[in-house]
Design a protein around this motif. Structure first.
Motif, PDB file in Angstrom:
ATOM      1  N   SER A   2       0.811  -1.195  -0.198  1.00  0.00           N
ATOM      2  CA  SER A   2      -0.100  -0.018   0.060  1.00  0.00           C
ATOM      3  C   SER A   2       0.952   1.189   0.038  1.00  0.00           C
ATOM      4  O   SER A   2       2.076   1.230   0.375  1.00  0.00           O
ATOM      5  N   TYR A   3       0.188   2.471  -0.444  1.00  0.00           N
ATOM      6  CA  TYR A   3       0.962   3.563  -0.283  1.00  0.00           C
ATOM      7  C   TYR A   3       1.392   4.046   1.167  1.00  0.00           C
ATOM      8  O   TYR A   3       2.247   4.499   1.084  1.00  0.00           O
ATOM      9  N   SER A   4       0.462   3.570   1.958  1.00  0.00           N
ATOM     10  CA  SER A   4       0.717   3.809   3.482  1.00  0.00           C
ATOM     11  C   SER A   4       2.139   3.289   3.808  1.00  0.00           C
ATOM     12  O   SER A   4       2.796   3.784   4.666  1.00  0.00           O
ATOM     13  N   PHE A   7       5.075   4.724   2.187  1.00  0.00           N
ATOM     14  CA  PHE A   7       5.328   6.062   2.786  1.00  0.00           C
ATOM     15  C   PHE A   7       6.131   6.024   4.100  1.00  0.00           C
ATOM     16  O   PHE A   7       6.981   6.603   4.448  1.00  0.00           O
ATOM     17  N   THR A   8       5.541   4.978   4.882  1.00  0.00           N
ATOM     18  CA  THR A   8       6.022   4.677   6.156  1.00  0.00           C
ATOM     19  C   THR A   8       7.786   4.162   6.126  1.00  0.00           C
ATOM     20  O   THR A   8       8.711   4.809   6.825  1.00  0.00           O
ATOM     21  N   GLN A 314      -4.633  13.021   0.888  1.00  0.00           N
ATOM     22  CA  GLN A 314      -4.439  11.679   0.828  1.00  0.00           C
ATOM     23  C   GLN A 314      -4.199  10.927   2.111  1.00  0.00           C
ATOM     24  O   GLN A 314      -3.570  11.417   3.076  1.00  0.00           O
ATOM     25  N   TRP A 316      -3.033   8.142   3.073  1.00  0.00           N
ATOM     26  CA  TRP A 316      -1.739   7.289   3.083  1.00  0.00           C
ATOM     27  C   TRP A 316      -0.739   8.249   3.752  1.00  0.00           C
ATOM     28  O   TRP A 316       0.054   7.980   4.731  1.00  0.00           O
ATOM     29  N   THR A 319      -1.874   7.937   7.525  1.00  0.00           N
ATOM     30  CA  THR A 319      -1.451   6.677   8.253  1.00  0.00           C
ATOM     31  C   THR A 319      -0.173   6.259   8.277  1.00  0.00           C
ATOM     32  O   THR A 319       0.213   5.541   8.871  1.00  0.00           O
ATOM     33  N   GLY A 320       0.295   6.511   7.117  1.00  0.00           N
ATOM     34  CA  GLY A 320       1.912   6.276   6.951  1.00  0.00           C
ATOM     35  C   GLY A 320       2.783   7.115   7.986  1.00  0.00           C
ATOM     36  O   GLY A 320       3.948   6.472   8.374  1.00  0.00           O
TER      37      GLY A 320
END
Length: 422
Positions: A2-4, A7-8, A314, A316, A319-320
């Motif tokens: 996922s994008y999240s 990004f994390t 966004q 993410w 959440t990221g």
């Protein structure tokens, strides 16, 4: 993936990489300065004593080691606020207490600032009352420190909360291009602050007396006239009330533009040396360095607001970084977006810091060259040496550390360039 999660991972990788680079640079600086502690560089052997050189080395090493501890603590706080859920928890607690809306968002910003300030307070106190005290630079009493802290907090709240409220309102009320209007408001606020700060805010903390030395005043006035520079006044600031460090600067713009000398500077330099230091500062204006920096700040802040305008929509992005957003309009995420953006940008922006430092050093060389053309190069060299010595600036910094962090060139480079220019 996922994008999240992506990004994390990107955030964590940048954070770890930045931390490793910072520790590597600091360790290089400590080793290099300590290795050259025992002997004054040949170029300064006739002007700098061994004891002064060793004091500067010890001061530099002590600051670097303190910086390592502070850096580790700052990284832990950043992780606590983001990936470990601290900001998410604070936001949920305030939502449960206040519900969604402007008040909750302003309280979130204020609470974040207050908690962050308290968590960093031990380092501030240690630096002022132990580190600076140890090397004879701190002149601040506990009473004065407490007064400054209370007054600056009140002024910060009086200025910061209204502009924060305006930005938050713009984010929620002006549609998809809110970031453009927010940028315009932010820039207008900064320009207004530059105008009012020297006249109304700075005098709250320091006393500013008109320069009353007739000889020095005549020399400075003649210099500014030759350079085509006008200022509202020449002032002496009681910098010795808080620190033994010396400085001189221009502040404000337009009708509020003024020249300020620290009283410590006037005690350490003769009239010719003060004139040379002022000529260096005038060089920044002559080469339009101030205007160029303002334009750069405008451009970077516009890009930053545009990026914020996108990532704030966004899921993410939240959440990221460990925050569960409410993407509906019932509980806007504007304050959350601002805080997360301020926390994340420095992590990624650290790697472009050398470009800014390099540009700043180039500006300093240009200002030095201008000062030599307007005044005595010998006076400027002597003034710089006195300031380096009185501020315990090391003469032997690590070259890599310099390229990454130094906004001003080391003494050896500046003096060599002055000699070549002359």
């Amino acid at each position: 993936m996922s994008y999240s999660l992506l990004f994390t991972l990107a955030f964590a990788a940048a954070l770890v990489a930045g931390l490793l680079v910072k520790f590597w640079l600091a360790s290089r600086q400590v080793r290099h300065v300590a290795r050259h502690r025992g002997e004054v560089p040949e170029a300064f052997a006739q002007t700098i004593s061994l004891s002064a050189h060793q004091k500067a080395a010890d001061y530099t090493v002590a600051k670097a080691r303190f910086g390592l501890i502070e850096m580790a603590w700052g990284t832990a706080l950043l992780l606590g606020w983001t990936l470990l859920g601290g900001l998410d928890l604070l936001n949920k607690l305030l939502l449960a207490w206040l519900g969604g809306g402007m008040v909750q968002q302003l309280v979130l910003l204020a609470a974040f600032a207050a908690i962050g300030g308290l968590l960093e307070l031990p380092f501030t106190l240690w630096q002022t009352f132990r580190l600076e005290e140890r090397f004879g630079f701190n002149k601040m009493t506990w009473g004065l420190w407490l007064r400054d802290t209370v007054v600056s907090t009140l002024i910060g709240a009086a200025i910061g909360l209204p502009i924060a409220a305006l930005i938050l309102w713009i984010m929620g009320a002006t549609g998809t291009l809110w970031w453009l209007w927010a940028w315009a408001a932010w820039m207008g606020f900064n320009l207004l602050l530059m105008l009012v700060y020297p006249m109304f805010i700075a005098p709250i903390f320091n006393k500013f007396q008109p320069l009353d030395d007739p000889t020095l005043k005549a020399r400075v006035t003649a210099l500014m006239s030759r350079c085509g520079f006008r200022a509202k006044g020449l002032f002496v600031m009681d910098g010795s009330r808080r620190s033994a460090h010396a400085n001189a600067y221009f502040t404000g713009f337009g009708a509020s533009k003024r020249v300020v000398f620290y009283d410590t500077l006037l005690r350490q330099l003769n009239a010719g040396e003060v004139e040379a230091v002022l000529a260096h500062e005038l060089g920044h204006f002559k080469h339009r360095h101030i205007v160029k920096r303002l334009v750069a700040m405008f451009a970077l802040s516009l890009a930053g607001f545009a990026l914020l305008g996108w990532v704030s929509t966004q899921a993410w992005f939240y959440t990221g970084l460990g925050v569960q957003p409410n993407m509906s309009t019932a509980a806007p995420n504007s304050a959350l977006a601002l805080l997360l953006f301020m926390l994340a940008v420095p992590v990624f922006g650290f790697f472009v810091a050398p470009l800014s430092a390099r540009l700043s050093r180039r500006h300093e060389f240009e200002a030095d060259a201008y000062a030599i053309a307007q005044t005595s190069g010998a006076d400027l060299s002597a003034a710089l040496l006195k300031l380096y010595q009185d501020n315990a600036s090391t003469l032997t910094p690590d070259p890599v550390f310099v390229k990454f962090y130094y906004s001003h060139p080391p003494a050896s480079e500046r003096l060599a360039r002055m000699l070549a220019t002359a």
